[in-house]
Structures are given as structure tokens and as C-alpha cells.
Design an enzyme around this catalytic site. Structure first.
Site, PDB file in Angstrom:
ATOM      1  N   CYS A 189      24.610  48.418  16.100  1.00  0.00           N
ATOM      2  CA  CYS A 189      24.215  49.128  17.283  1.00  0.00           C
ATOM      3  C   CYS A 189      22.835  50.121  16.707  1.00  0.00           C
ATOM      4  O   CYS A 189      23.443  51.073  16.033  1.00  0.00           O
ATOM      5  CB  CYS A 189      25.113  49.977  18.207  1.00  0.00           C
ATOM      6  SG  CYS A 189      24.388  51.046  19.198  1.00  0.00           S
TER       7      CYS A 189
ATOM      8  N   TYR B 125      59.441  50.651 -18.962  1.00  0.00           N
ATOM      9  CA  TYR B 125      59.969  49.201 -19.019  1.00  0.00           C
ATOM     10  C   TYR B 125      60.192  48.652 -20.302  1.00  0.00           C
ATOM     11  O   TYR B 125      60.309  47.424 -20.469  1.00  0.00           O
ATOM     12  CB  TYR B 125      59.454  48.062 -18.074  1.00  0.00           C
ATOM     13  CG  TYR B 125      58.128  47.943 -17.808  1.00  0.00           C
ATOM     14  CD1 TYR B 125      57.249  47.431 -18.920  1.00  0.00           C
ATOM     15  CD2 TYR B 125      57.601  48.287 -16.544  1.00  0.00           C
ATOM     16  CE1 TYR B 125      55.992  47.399 -18.690  1.00  0.00           C
ATOM     17  CE2 TYR B 125      56.124  48.249 -16.487  1.00  0.00           C
ATOM     18  CZ  TYR B 125      55.210  47.632 -17.346  1.00  0.00           C
ATOM     19  OH  TYR B 125      54.015  47.659 -17.279  1.00  0.00           O
TER      20      TYR B 125
ATOM     21  N   LYS C 280      59.071  44.293 -10.511  1.00  0.00           N
ATOM     22  CA  LYS C 280      57.838  44.356 -11.039  1.00  0.00           C
ATOM     23  C   LYS C 280      57.017  45.332 -10.278  1.00  0.00           C
ATOM     24  O   LYS C 280      56.658  44.973  -9.260  1.00  0.00           O
ATOM     25  CB  LYS C 280      57.096  42.821 -10.968  1.00  0.00           C
ATOM     26  CG  LYS C 280      55.619  42.775 -11.339  1.00  0.00           C
ATOM     27  CD  LYS C 280      55.302  41.196 -11.560  1.00  0.00           C
ATOM     28  CE  LYS C 280      54.123  41.134 -12.337  1.00  0.00           C
ATOM     29  NZ  LYS C 280      52.870  41.806 -11.943  1.00  0.00           N
TER      30      LYS C 280
ATOM     31  N   LYS D 105      56.737  36.242  -8.525  1.00  0.00           N
ATOM     32  CA  LYS D 105      56.048  37.008  -7.526  1.00  0.00           C
ATOM     33  C   LYS D 105      56.419  36.611  -6.093  1.00  0.00           C
ATOM     34  O   LYS D 105      56.615  35.324  -5.853  1.00  0.00           O
ATOM     35  CB  LYS D 105      54.476  36.702  -7.534  1.00  0.00           C
ATOM     36  CG  LYS D 105      53.773  36.875  -8.914  1.00  0.00           C
ATOM     37  CD  LYS D 105      53.221  38.257  -8.862  1.00  0.00           C
ATOM     38  CE  LYS D 105      51.657  38.184  -9.413  1.00  0.00           C
ATOM     39  NZ  LYS D 105      50.713  38.986  -9.132  1.00  0.00           N
TER      40      LYS D 105
ATOM     41  N   CYS E 241      26.281  46.872  22.721  1.00  0.00           N
ATOM     42  CA  CYS E 241      27.140  47.950  22.359  1.00  0.00           C
ATOM     43  C   CYS E 241      28.184  48.101  23.259  1.00  0.00           C
ATOM     44  O   CYS E 241      27.853  48.497  24.290  1.00  0.00           O
ATOM     45  CB  CYS E 241      26.334  49.132  21.762  1.00  0.00           C
ATOM     46  SG  CYS E 241      27.538  50.409  21.249  1.00  0.00           S
TER      47      CYS E 241
ATOM     48  N   ASP F 293      54.124  47.469  -8.692  1.00  0.00           N
ATOM     49  CA  ASP F 293      52.693  47.122  -8.515  1.00  0.00           C
ATOM     50  C   ASP F 293      52.005  48.353  -8.639  1.00  0.00           C
ATOM     51  O   ASP F 293      51.595  49.128  -7.767  1.00  0.00           O
ATOM     52  CB  ASP F 293      52.682  46.593  -7.008  1.00  0.00           C
ATOM     53  CG  ASP F 293      51.425  45.803  -6.675  1.00  0.00           C
ATOM     54  OD1 ASP F 293      50.810  45.414  -7.759  1.00  0.00           O
ATOM     55  OD2 ASP F 293      51.025  45.320  -5.635  1.00  0.00           O
TER      56      ASP F 293
ATOM     57  N   CYS G  46      24.278  56.627  20.880  1.00  0.00           N
ATOM     58  CA  CYS G  46      25.468  55.975  21.096  1.00  0.00           C
ATOM     59  C   CYS G  46      26.858  56.954  20.799  1.00  0.00           C
ATOM     60  O   CYS G  46      26.920  57.458  19.669  1.00  0.00           O
ATOM     61  CB  CYS G  46      25.632  54.661  20.026  1.00  0.00           C
ATOM     62  SG  CYS G  46      26.929  53.749  19.894  1.00  0.00           S
TER      63      CYS G  46
ATOM     64  N   CYS H 245      27.554  51.844  24.064  1.00  0.00           N
ATOM     65  CA  CYS H 245      26.454  52.666  24.748  1.00  0.00           C
ATOM     66  C   CYS H 245      25.434  51.552  25.512  1.00  0.00           C
ATOM     67  O   CYS H 245      24.671  52.004  26.226  1.00  0.00           O
ATOM     68  CB  CYS H 245      25.441  53.597  23.795  1.00  0.00           C
ATOM     69  SG  CYS H 245      24.622  52.178  22.616  1.00  0.00           S
TER      70      CYS H 245
ATOM     71  N   GLU I 143      63.987  42.810 -13.899  1.00  0.00           N
ATOM     72  CA  GLU I 143      63.406  44.167 -13.676  1.00  0.00           C
ATOM     73  C   GLU I 143      62.500  43.915 -12.494  1.00  0.00           C
ATOM     74  O   GLU I 143      61.969  42.970 -12.180  1.00  0.00           O
ATOM     75  CB  GLU I 143      62.499  44.437 -14.880  1.00  0.00           C
ATOM     76  CG  GLU I 143      63.236  44.759 -15.989  1.00  0.00           C
ATOM     77  CD  GLU I 143      62.461  45.221 -17.441  1.00  0.00           C
ATOM     78  OE1 GLU I 143      61.071  45.531 -17.047  1.00  0.00           O
ATOM     79  OE2 GLU I 143      62.947  45.097 -18.388  1.00  0.00           O
TER      80      GLU I 143
HETATM   81  S1  IVH Z   1      56.625  43.829 -19.313  1.00  0.00           S
HETATM   82  C1  IVH Z   1      54.827  41.442 -22.340  1.00  0.00           C
HETATM   83  N1  IVH Z   1      57.910  44.934 -17.042  1.00  0.00           N
HETATM   84  O1  IVH Z   1      52.836  43.319 -14.562  1.00  0.00           O
HETATM   85  C2  IVH Z   1      55.494  42.120 -21.350  1.00  0.00           C
HETATM   86  N2  IVH Z   1      55.657  44.492 -16.969  1.00  0.00           N
HETATM   87  O2  IVH Z   1      51.465  40.795 -15.587  1.00  0.00           O
HETATM   88  C3  IVH Z   1      54.569  43.179 -20.754  1.00  0.00           C
HETATM   89  N3  IVH Z   1      54.661  45.035 -14.677  1.00  0.00           N
HETATM   90  O3  IVH Z   1      50.542  44.358 -17.220  1.00  0.00           O
HETATM   91  C4  IVH Z   1      54.684  43.552 -19.466  1.00  0.00           C
HETATM   92  N4  IVH Z   1      56.220  45.949 -13.774  1.00  0.00           N
HETATM   93  O4  IVH Z   1      51.427  46.177 -15.810  1.00  0.00           O
HETATM   94  C5  IVH Z   1      56.480  44.158 -17.640  1.00  0.00           C
HETATM   95  N5  IVH Z   1      59.193  45.659 -15.220  1.00  0.00           N
HETATM   96  C6  IVH Z   1      57.813  45.077 -15.824  1.00  0.00           C
HETATM   97  C7  IVH Z   1      56.766  45.289 -15.129  1.00  0.00           C
HETATM   98  C8  IVH Z   1      55.423  44.908 -15.472  1.00  0.00           C
HETATM   99  C9  IVH Z   1      55.053  45.683 -13.595  1.00  0.00           C
HETATM  100  C10 IVH Z   1      53.325  44.685 -14.967  1.00  0.00           C
HETATM  101  C11 IVH Z   1      52.383  45.139 -16.161  1.00  0.00           C
HETATM  102  C12 IVH Z   1      51.794  44.204 -16.704  1.00  0.00           C
HETATM  103  C13 IVH Z   1      51.711  42.989 -15.671  1.00  0.00           C
HETATM  104  C14 IVH Z   1      52.157  41.752 -16.253  1.00  0.00           C
END
Ligand code: IVH
Length: 672
Positions: free
Chosen positions: A426, A227, A117, A314, A408, A119, A432, A411, A115
Site C-alpha cells: 500500500c 555429547y 539430536k 531425523k 488496501c 537442534d 494508512c 485504507c 542420544e
Molecule cells: S555427534 C561424529 N551427537 O548434529 C559425531 N551430534 O549432523 C559428531 N548434534 O554437528 C556429532 N545432537 O551439531 C552428535 N547427540 C549428538 C548430537 C549431535 C546434535 C548435531 C551436531 C553435529 C550434527 C551432525
């Protein structure tokens, strides 16, 4: 229309509108025009107003959010919200795969779900009989904040589920995000209004989710990906299949989630998204890998705070090398000097980078960065990319060391640096130009005096010699404005009107508009409430100021310095003469004091006011709405058909019960 007919019509409209909402926000495939949608929504809203007995918090009409403030009560999670183990290299992923195989004791490949991740900020949402019942933030993993009212405004989160086959009770987990485009618009708006921009979409999403007023949240256009499905009777033993079910029930799941047969296919997925991620309209910071079988998940269990069956990979922050052409020193509204690097344009994380912040003299010294150097640029969590280092091997011979200016750049005044601060300043605030213009820009901004006047107009007014400080705005004449390029009769009159209207802006905002260093809008509000007028504030000493809630030494000292400056006093006197508000209005204050923070729970249906109206009144008169009865509840405002469990608690804690009429009397005549 009679009652049964209205009920039927309301239900039909709700169903149709939910479906269109799903088509638009989850599938991104609208099938009717915005106009048709709006017409149906209007009809629903009208009927709901006429027949308040059919009120439903899950009605699609509630997506605009109410203007009742949240109280974010803490809720303990039924299932703790775990975090994930992180890794930055594929070797550790191989170990993860091996570990799992060792535990299950055979060597057959394990199926994984890959999946994105996302942000953003994690959310847990409960559903009961197909309806959204509660949404809670991650908090410390064990308990989080109840943000249900705010989450209801997120249009890709279903309020009522589609199709059938969902368990009576279940929970979903997902990520609330702010798409990059919305984030950029929001920040542009914030900068225009003199507010601090958010550092990244993640902060913007979590900040928005914790806003006090759901109506404001609704305007911010958050989105969400789900998710994870949790509960007692899940439809499948496969995580991937459960995600498919979630989709059928109306949730927005990611179309990029992939079921793979072994760890090598996981690597392919990672490689693909490491390159492609910048094409997505939202930020992701890695990939999450989960074992598909729930049975296997249960077998693997967890270590500490994270599961053994999932891990996140990551992405490394992207880093590129480019040439630093020159260093420029910018002067901000407060006189702070920020060195900014002009770079040879370079592609980084999906955008072209031409500039990077160098923050202050210490950073320049530490990196020993010089004009003409080849530097490494990285896009971290900040909006502006940063310079992380210098490639010394590429430094041409004889490049002179960077010398931070002592005057500055705008000025020419000598710069100062306080011993405990990293920035140079300044001090010539009224001589200024960028500081003069910056102060006026802040003064007119939306959260301050809300005068309809952009940066370009301020610049033109300043260049023409018409304004040198905020008080000059109130002496502007029609002829002066009309004489500026781009102004016609109507626009000149509009600007004058907007200036005139600003005289009604309440004291707390005038105080914020003055631009006292460190006194943001929250501090200004607190100070206005505490000191009631500008004279009291001016006469307050350090001790009195710091005794005020949330006012620390830094703000207090800044206020004292502000009033020591003769020029500021002169400007305030001119603003007073112009008719601006320099004291709080007594009647609003007494209104706020009547309920004196009394905690009130509303229950049942009412004859004269809707529940929302009553809740608003409670707020307006200084009370606090509570959603459930506890021992510290002060009043129980009861209508007809009060829930039995609430009544039981009211009895148990011996809480004073009042009727609608009694409540109205109370706010009219004062409490006792
Ligand atoms: S699963 C036990 N799936 O990442 C599993 N988390 O460090 C729980 N996050 O707190 C999380 N995308 O906020 C899962 N596809 C994804 C995710 C995801 C982002 C975030 C989530 C979680 C943190 C985990």
C-alpha cells in the site's frame, strides 16, 4: 586483608560459587538461595577488584561476560568436526546395523548409544589442566571461529572441572541450544523493540553465539549439552562410560542418553521420542545412534565427512489437516501486505495452531488455496506454521477461487506490486493507519529513540488525533497525555520526560528511527559515519551512496526515494527544530579515529589500569584488540611479566613495543 589471605579467600569463594553454579545450572537443584549466592558473588567481585593480580578468566565472576568485543579469530580443529549421515526411515537404520556387522565380520549384536539430536549449534571446547581453555564453532568442519569469551558466559559449561581423573588435555563436543521458553521471551522482546524475530531456537542460539559482546551473550541464557569426549588418554573404551565421566567432571550431559543392546532397542528409543519430544523444554530434530565401543569406532573409520560408526535419524516435520476458515490481509509498517490464514484450531508439534502465513499472492496462486478448503499445515523451521497443500478431495463444490485484493484492506488505497517483488504494497504511507502507527512504533522502539511508549499508548494517541507522524510526538502536551485512559500524573510526566530524553539519542539511531525502508541499524550506523549529517546524506546521489561500504542498490534507491518525499522533509525539519541529533558528534568521532584500526596485543600486568580497562580504551579509540602476536600486529602493549613466547614473536616480527604510559600518551595526544 593481606595478599595471602585474599588469595585464599578468593580461591575458596570461587570454588564454592562454582559448585553452586553447577547445582543450579547443570543439576537444576539449587541448595542455597539466590540471595546467598549473590552475596558471595559480590564479595568475590570486591576482592577481585581489590587484588587484580589474582585475575582469572575462569572465575565464576566472569560469567556475566565482558564488554570487550570479540574478534573471532579462526582456529584449526585438532580433530575435524564431522557431520552425520541422515536417515528418515528405519529401513536405512537396519542397513546401518548390517553394514557394521559385515565390516566387523560376525553376527553378534552391537551395543549402541542412543542420544537426542539437539537442534542447536555445535561447539568444540578444549580443557587444559581442568580449566576451560578454548571454545570454537564448527565452521567448515576443519576450522571454526574462536568464541571462547562468549562460551564462558554459558552457565552450564564448566570453567573449572570437578572431581579428578580427567586427562591433562582433552576436548569435548556438544550442542549449544536456546531453550524454547527463553527463545519465546527473546522474540517477544525483539518484536517489541522493532527487531526481526529469530525464525527458530537454532538460529537464535547460533546468532547469539556470534554476538560481538560477551555481556550481551550472557543475557540471552544459552544452555549446552555435551555429547562427545575426545583426546589421547580417555578414561574408558566405552562412549557411554565416557559420558558418565563427563558428568562427574561437571559437564551437563543428557539424562535421556541410553545404552542399548541391539538395533531393535534403537527403534524403541526412536518411537518413544518421536511422540514425547514436544514435552522437552528444548527442540530436538532427531536421534543420534553411535556404536558404544571406541575400538569399534576406530575400526569403522569414516566415509567422506561423516563417521561410519554413527548415524542420525531425523523426525519428519509434523503435518496435520485442518479447515481454512478465512484469509485475512495484514498491513505491515512498510505497507507490505501479508495474507494470513485463520484455521480451525488444531494440535501441532506441541502447540495449538490457529493461524498460518500464506506469504504472498504467488503462494496462494500456486497452492490454489481457497476459504473453506481443508489444508495441510506443517511446522518447519519458521515460527509461524505454513500451509503446504490442499486436500482437493475434501473441497466442497463451488468454492470460489481466492482473489488477492487490489485495494488496501486498511485504507482503501490501490495496492501496487513492483515487478521484482513478491509482495503487494500500500503506497499511502502517511494515510494508512497501520503504517502510521507502525512507523511510530518503530521510531520509539528500544534500538531507535528508546521512548517509553507501548503499542497501546500509540494507538490511543493516534485514535485521539494527537499524533499522525513521528514529529507530532514532540508537540505532545501534558494535558493531552493526561487525558488518555490509564494515564495519571506520574505516568504522563514520565512519558514526556522520556520524549525529552530522546533528543540526546545519537544521529545514527535517529537515522535508523526514521524507518527508511531497508536501512536497518547496521546500515544506519554506516551511513551516519560516512555522511556525518543528514544534509550530506540527503544530497548524496546513487553513485555516492553505493560507493559506501555495505550499501547496495536497494538501500541506496530507498534513501533517494525517501528524501524525494516532501512529507519526509517536512517531518525532518520539525524534528530538527525539536532538537533531535541530525549530525554525529565530532568529539566521539575523533576519539574513534585516534588509533585508526591499529592492531594491538596486550600482555603482562599493568600498574594503572586493568587489562580489561586497557582493552576497552583500545576499542574506544578505534583500535583492535588481538589475542596473539602475528606479523600484522601494529603495537605490543607490554606490562610486567610478559610471557616469553609472546616476546619472542614480537622480536621476530619486529613489532613496536609500548608501555602503559606511552599508550596513555598516545591516546591523549594522537598517534604520531
Ligand atoms: S555427534 C561424529 N551427537 O548434529 C559425531 N551430534 O549432523 C559428531 N548434534 O554437528 C556429532 N545432537 O551439531 C552428535 N547427540 C549428538 C548430537 C549431535 C546434535 C548435531 C551436531 C553435529 C550434527 C551432525
Amino acid at each position: 586483608m593481606n595478599k595471602p589471605e585474599a588469595k585464599q579467600k578468593i580461591e575458596t569463594l570461587r570454588k564454592i560459587l562454582s559448585e553452586h553454579n553447577y547445582n543450579y545450572y547443570v543439576l537444576s537443584k539449587p541448595v542455597i538461595s539466590d540471595f546467598e549466592y549473590d552475596m558471595m558473588m559480590k564479595e568475590l567481585e570486591k576482592l577481585e577488584k581489590e587484588f587484580p593480580e589474582f585475575d582469572d578468566p575462569n572465575s565464576p565472576s566472569k560469567r556475566v561476560g565482558s564488554d570487550i568485543s570479540n574478534d573471532f579469530k579462526q582456529v584449526v580443529h585438532d580433530y575435524p568436526m564431522l557431520s552425520l549421515g541422515n536417515t528418515y526411515n528405519t529401513g536405512e537404520l537396519k542397513d546401518f546395523d548390517k553394514r557394521i556387522k559385515n565390516i566387523i565380520g560376525n553376527n553378534t549384536p552391537v551395543k549402541y548409544v542412543c542420544e537426542l539430536k539437539f537442534d542447536g549449534t555445535a561447539i568444540s571446547i578444549k580443557y587444559l589442566n581442568g580449566k576451560l581453555s578454548q571454545a570454537v564453532t564448527r565452521g567448515d568442519g576443519t576450522k571454526g571461529d574462536d568464541v571462547t569469551a562468549n562460551v564462558r558466559t554459558i552457565k552450564s559449561i564448566p570453567l573449572t572441572l570437578q572431581n579428578s581423573g580427567y586427562p591433562e588435555k582433552f576436548e569435548v563436543r556438544g550442542e549449544i541450544i536456546m531453550p524454547r521458553k527463553i527463545f519465546e521471551q527473546l522474540n517477544a522482546e525483539r518484536e517489541k523493540n522493532g527487531e526481526t524475530p529469530f525464525a527458530n531456537p537454532r538460529n537464535a542460539a547460533s546468532g547469539t553465539l556470534k554476538l560481538k559482546y560477551p555481556r550481551e551473550v550472557a543475557k540471552r541464557k544459552l544452555d549446552a549439552f555435551i555429547y562427545y569426549l575426545l583426546g589421547e588418554q580417555l578414561p574408558s573404551n566405552s562412549h557411554f562410560e565416557n559420558l558418565k565421566k563427563l558428568k562427574q567432571w561437571g559437564f551437563k550431559t543428557s539424562e535421556h542418553t541410553k545404552l542399548v543392546n541391539n538395533i531393535d532397542e534403537v527403534f524403541d528409543f526412536i518411537e518413544f521420542w518421536d511422540k514425547e519430544r514436544h514435552k522437552l523444554p528444548y527442540d530436538i530434530d532427531g536421534i543420534v545412534i553411535k556404536t558404544d565401543s571406541l575400538k569399534l569406532q576406530a575400526e569403522l573409520g569414516m566415509t567422506g565427512k561423516s563417521p561410519r560408526w554413527a548415524i542420525s535419524y531425523k523426525f519428519k516435520a509434523e503435518n496435520v489437516a485442518t479447515k481454512l476458515i478465512s484469509i485475512e490481509y495484514q498491513v505491515g509498517r512498510t505497507g507490505a501486505i501479508t495474507p494470513v490464514a485463520n484455521l480451525e484450531p488444531v494440535q501441532l508439534a506441541g502447540t495449538t495452531v490457529k493461524r498460518a502465513s500464506l506469504h504472498n499472492a504467488d503462494i496462494i496462486e500456486e497452492l490454489d488455496v481457497r476459504e473453506g478448503d481443508t489444508v495441510f499445515v506443517e511446522k518447519g523451521g519458521e515460527i509461524i506454521p505454513k500451509i503446504t497443500g490442499v486436500d482437493i478431495s475434501k473441497r466442497p463444490e463451488g468454492l470460489p477461487k481466492t482473489k488477492f485484493p487490489d485495494k488496501c484492506p486498511a485504507c482503501g488505497h490501490k495496492l501496487v506490486r513492483n515487478p521484482d517483488e513478491a509482495k503487494h504494497y500500500c503506497p499511502d504511507e502517511y494515510g494508512c493507519p497501520p503504517q502510521i502507527k507502525g512507523k511510530i512504533e518503530h521510531f520509539v522502539s528500544r534500538n531507535a529513540m528508546d521512548i517509553n511508549c507501548g503499542e497501546a499508548t500509540i494507538n490511543a494517541l493516534y485514535e485521539a488525533g494527537f499524533v499522525e507522524n513521528i514529529a507530532d510526538l514532540y508537540d505532545l502536551t501534558y494535558e493531552q497525555i493526561y487525558s488518555l485512559e490509564g494515564f495519571k500524573e506520574k505516568s504522563a510526566k514520565n512519558l514526556l520526560k522520556s520524549i525529552e530524553e530522546s533528543k540526546k539519542i545519537p544521529f545514527e539511531r535517529v537515522l535508523f528511527a526514521l524507518g527508511i525502508r531497508y536501512a536497518g541499524n547496521i546500515a544506519a550506523k554506516t551511513l551516519a559515519k560516512e555522511f556525518k549529517n543528514i544534509e550530506n546524506l540527503q544530497n548524496a546521489d546513487l553513485e555516492k551512496l553505493t560507493a559506501t561500504k555495505e550499501i547496495g542498490d536497494k538501500i541506496a534507491e530507498s534513501i533517494i526515494n525517501f528524501f524525494k518525499n516532501e512529507k519526509n522533509i517536512e517531518i525532518i525539519n520539525r524534528l530538527k527544530k525539536a532538537g533531535l541529533q541530525f549530525a554525529i558528534k565530532e568529539n566521539t568521532e575523533t576519539k574513534q579515529d585516534i588509533l585508526k584500526g591499529a592492531k594491538i596485543v596486550i600482555s603482562g600486568t599493568f600498574k594503572k589500569h586493568s587489562r580489561d580497562e586497557l582493552k576497552k580504551l583500545i576499542e574506544q579509540y578505534g583500535g583492535k584488540n588481538q589475542s596473539s602476536v602475528s606479523k600484522n600486529t601494529d603495537y605490543f602493549l607490554a606490562g610486567e611479566k610478559v610471557g616469553p613466547s609472546k616476546l619472542e614473536k614480537v622480536k621476530k616480527f619486529n613489532i613496536k613495543t609500548i608501555s602503559e604510559d606511552e599508550f596513555i600518551k598516545m591516546i591523549n595526544n594522537n598517534l604520531n
